[in-house]
Design a protein around this motif. Structure first.
Motif: not given
Length: 719
Positions: A612-629
């Motif tokens: 669950v923590l690994i999946a949450a980390h991936q969500i947090l990162l995607g929420a940053h880099w998808l709108p950015r790049f």
């Protein structure tokens, strides 16, 4: 039924473990420091107050406290704790005038020292010993005129112990977290450069070597400072990078990215992969040497150029290009790898430098790099001042137990009442089951020890020279054999040590042993009652609650990320804010860390909280880099926007289902995804990247859901 092994056999088995040498060396250091101060002050200067504090100071910081690290590191922590210990002795001496004052002081001191665990393993390790300094001083007789003697005895004991830690059988240092991260990053760089070809299992195993539980407590990056936070973030990025490379290996994408197969003129990937590999090599070298390059070589510009190349390439090939979607998906996976390496190189630089920097994007993820030191400490403490924090639970529990013990001991005027508080301090655990098990063994051990101590006091009478002769050997045996055999033996042997020491300070009879039994039983009952009333399940329930709140926050991030990408016109929707989810992540990680240390973790082994923590980390990162790049230059076509929204709603629904299962609620029905819907023509980079992110995320969430009680989906167990 198998017969229980004898104590001699158990000692033989334990001695075969390499850890016994550390226990033996520690007992030698504590015994030498305690006995030296005690004998010199009692028999050389005839100062019993000096002798008492010189005796208990090394026991408090060397035996009762679990100060982590090498000998030099432990000595440094002890010397830094000395001023705090002196202040606590002075406070306890002043508040001993009234029981109610001593109780209030105990509540405040008990809470603050227990809550200091949020500052890292070293303050947490020294806290129990510091508690004992206040406990010793806050009991009658009220003798402020002895304060100077108390402080001198305490200082002597601590300095002697610190000296022994450095020069007498010093504890060697363990494997550093920085070296572990350097190894992981070097392997990732070699994999991306094609120098090594490891199977997915080997890559994931290297990531597992970065789990904090693998490293000695002193080496775990758990403090609030910038350098420590940066190193911790570098470790998380390295683990995520290895997991991504393992996934690329399983899907065959890595083979194509490194030159195998037909790459369909994938010039963008051929251009970016060497740069990503080079950044890994540079970061690994910096971690090994402890020095960073004078000019940062970040991947921001390279990732932006990579995205522009993909956009141009997709526009040229259109729908006619063979395998365009497959190429875009591989590029999307490479983009995720590049973003992990970007986060890695930034956090490595901060972890090695430790100084404030200019704001780094995304600021929510790297907020600490530009924050003043005072704000870092305040945020760490304030962030745990919530009933969702297991650190707050533990601090409140121990403070209330110690305060109640001081009230009972003072109200009933128990002889040697500080033993009541010492029992609470040493026997309290995070669950009622653990506390009950410790109390049973402690009471049994003290009964045996009291009988032996009573016989010793009757047999030797007032022959203080005999007590002096057996004190040092008795301490050496108690401090080494006791930890090897368990709580019962440790308590029994410590009772003998206490009786031998106090018989030299004041004339003692067999009633001294009786008083210790009464005090230990009283303290045990108080500790057990507090454990029963205050969060008796430990982190078992809290880990479910914190995981559920974390997942609810992550579901909102998925929807907000899709909204940012599909906004009309592009850029009109604000990027998702991750500060709330990051706070929930820290609480969930803290609860999970305590949960793994409790027996309850074995009873619920099916729940994959780490997943669950690994999946949450991936969500947090995607929420940053998808709108950015991945923000499109022009608005998505209506069909593409609807597809993006439908996929995001389905993934967010999966997260909400997982959160409901964590909370023990009935999960909402699954939301169908759009696998059967036609893809846009020509394929859109933004949509492909979002799809790859959500597909990978859904797979991780499904694996995590399979282990949760109540899961009924295709991956669930239906428990």
């Amino acid at each position: 039924m198998r017969a229980e092994a004898s104590p001699v056999a158990r000692i033989g088995t334990l001695l075969a473990d390499a850890g016994w040498t550390a226990i033996l060396h520690r007992s030698v250091r504590v015994t030498l420091a305690s006995a030296t101060g005690f004998y010199v002050f009692l028999y050389g200067l005839d100062e019993p107050v000096l002798a008492l504090y010189a005796l208990f100071a090394p026991i408090a910081l060397g035996l009762l406290s679990a100060v982590p690290g090498s000998g030099r590191q432990r000595a440094e922590v002890m010397l830094k704790a000395l001023p705090v210990g002196l202040a606590l002795v002075a406070l306890g001496t002043a508040l001993a005038v009234r029981t109610w004052a001593a109780v209030l002081g105990m509540l405040v001191v008990g809470f603050l020292l227990a809550f200091a665990a949020v500052a890292g393993p070293r303050p947490a390790g020294a806290a129990p010993g510091l508690q004992l300094f206040y406990i010793l001083a806050c009991f009658p007789p009220y003798a402020p005129q002895t304060l100077g003697l108390r402080l001198a005895g305490l200082s002597t004991g601590v300095v002697l112990l610190a000296l022994c830690e450095v020069v007498l059988l010093p504890q060697p240092g363990g494997r550093t977290y920085r070296s572990g991260v350097a190894r992981a990053v070097a392997i990732a760089g070699d994999t991306l450069a094609g120098r090594v070809r490891l199977p997915p299992e080997a890559l994931r195993a290297e990531g597992e070597r970065l789990r904090l539980s693998v490293f000695p407590p002193a080496e775990r990056p758990a403090g609030p400072g910038r350098a420590v936070r940066g190193l911790a973030q570098a470790g998380s990025a390295a683990r995520r990078l290895l997991e991504q490379l393992a996934h690329l290996t399983e899907t065959g994408h890595l083979h194509h990215l490194l030159g195998g197969g037909h790459r369909h003129s994938d010039r963008a990937s051929r251009w970016l992969v060497p740069q990503v590999a080079a950044r890994c090599a540079e970061s690994a070298a910096a971690l090994r040497t402890g020095r960073v390059a004078p000019v940062p070589q970040r991947l921001d510009e390279a990732i932006g150029a990579f995205q522009r190349m993909r956009m141009r390439q997709g526009a040229r090939t259109g729908a006619e290009g063979p395998g365009v979607v497959a190429v875009l998906r591989r590029q999307a996976a490479l983009l995720g790898v590049a973003e992990s390496v970007r986060a890695l190189e930034i956090s490595v630089r901060v972890g090695l430098d430790g100084r404030r920097t200019a704001p780094i994007e995304p600021r929510e993820l790297f907020w600490y790099t530009n924050a003043p030191t005072a704000r870092l400490w305040v945020r760490r403490f304030a962030g745990n001042m919530t009933l969702r924090s297991v650190q707050l639970h533990n601090a409140l529990r121990i403070a209330l137990a110690l305060g109640a013990a001081r009230l009972v001991a003072g109200s009933l005027d128990l002889t040697h009442g500080f033993w009541v508080l010492l029992a609470v301090l040493t026997l309290s655990r995070t669950t009622v089951g653990q506390t009950w098990a410790a109390v049973r063994q402690a009471v049994a051990g003290n009964l045996v020890g009291a009988v032996a101590a009573g016989a010793l006091l009757i047999g030797l009478g007032e022959h203080t020279d005999a007590y002096a002769a057996i004190l040092a050997p008795g301490m050496l045996i108690a401090f080494s054999v006791g930890p090897l055999l368990g709580i019962a033996w440790a308590q029994a042997l410590f009772t003998l040590v206490v009786a031998t020491a106090f018989a030299q300070i004041t004339p003692a009879t067999w009633r001294l042993a009786e008083a210790r039994i009464v005090d230990v039983v009283t303290g045990s009952l108080i500790g057990l009652l507090c454990a029963l009333l205050a969060w008796p399940s430990g982190a078992r329930r809290e880990v479910r609650r914190t995981m559920a709140t974390l997942l609810h926050a992550c579901a909102s991030l998925i929807r907000a990320t899709a909204a940012a990408l599909a906004a009309v016109p592009p850029g009109s929707a604000p990027p998702p804010s991750t500060s709330h989810a990051l706070h929930r992540m820290r609480l969930a990680e803290s609860a999970y860390a305590q949960f793994r240390s409790e027996p309850a973790a074995r009873a619920a082994a099916g729940a994959d909280w780490h997943g669950v923590l690994i999946a949450a980390h991936q969500i947090l990162l995607g929420a940053h880099w998808l709108p950015r790049f991945d923000l499109p230059a022009t608005a998505l076509p209506p069909d593409a926007a609807r597809r993006a929204w439908a996929d995001a709603r389905a993934a967010a629904g999966t997260v909400d289902r997982l959160a409901a299962l964590c909370d023990g609620e009935r999960p909402p029905p699954e939301v169908a995804r759009t696998e059967g819907a036609p893809a846009p023509t020509p394929p859109l980079v933004t949509l492909v990247d979002l799809e790859v992110w959500l597909t990978s995320l859904t797979a991780q969430l499904s694996r995590a859901e399979a282990g949760l009680p109540g899961a009924t989906g295709p991956h669930g167990r239906g428990r």
